[in-house]
Design an enzyme around this catalytic site. Structure first.
Site, PDB file in Angstrom:
ATOM      1  N   GLY A   1       0.798  -1.219   0.000  1.00 16.78           N
ATOM      2  CA  GLY A   1       0.000   0.000   0.000  1.00 16.78           C
ATOM      3  C   GLY A   1       0.827   1.264   0.000  1.00 16.78           C
ATOM      4  N   CYS A   2       2.126   1.120  -0.067  1.00 15.84           N
ATOM      5  CA  CYS A   2       3.023   2.275  -0.107  1.00 15.84           C
ATOM      6  C   CYS A   2       3.578   2.416  -1.523  1.00 15.84           C
ATOM      7  CB  CYS A   2       4.180   2.100   0.875  1.00 15.84           C
ATOM      8  SG  CYS A   2       3.677   2.010   2.596  1.00 15.84           S
TER       9      CYS A   2
END
Length: 136
Positions: free
Chosen positions: A49-50
């Site tokens: 998610g980064c």
């Protein structure tokens, strides 16, 4: 319920009027952080998610939460340092009680990070909460 280390960061931010100065300070916090061992940068420690590459490895001792973290982006490394200040040394069972969005809002991060960075920061907070829950 912030740690003394996080309160120190918040106080420094109060003295820095310009967001560019705050941004530089976050980067300096990241530079001051010890590097994570390459052997720990594996899929199991990677934060999904980064936008950047981010790794977080828990290090729990005597019921207190700590972690090693790293990123390939300097600003994200600084954000990891801020999260380390927020969570390191807190009893594992209290990690979930920390209102990270509210604490981070005190620094104005929510207003100045891109949506990708904000999403990544939320992913890191969620990962820390899950690691603590699993350990508790």
């Amino acid at each position: 319920m912030a740690t003394e280390a996080f309160e120190d960061i918040a106080e420094t931010f109060e003295f820095l009027d310009d967001w560019e100065d705050r941004y530089r300070h976050v980067i300096e916090l990241g530079k001051a952080m010890p590097p994570m061992e390459e052997a720990l940068k594996v899929p199991a420690t990677k934060v999904e998610g980064c936008a950047s590459q981010v790794w977080i490895m828990p290090a729990i001792s005597d019921g207190r939460f700590d972690f090693h973290g790293d990123s390939d982006a300097m600003i994200v490394r600084g954000l990891i340092a801020v999260l380390h200040a927020l969570y390191a040394g807190v009893p594992v069972q209290q990690i979930g009680r920390i209102d990270a969005p509210a604490e981070l809002a005190r620094l104005g991060l929510d207003e100045h990070l891109s949506s990708q960075r904000s999403n990544g920061l939320r992913a890191m907070v969620e990962r820390i909460r899950l690691l603590a829950a699993d350990a508790g």
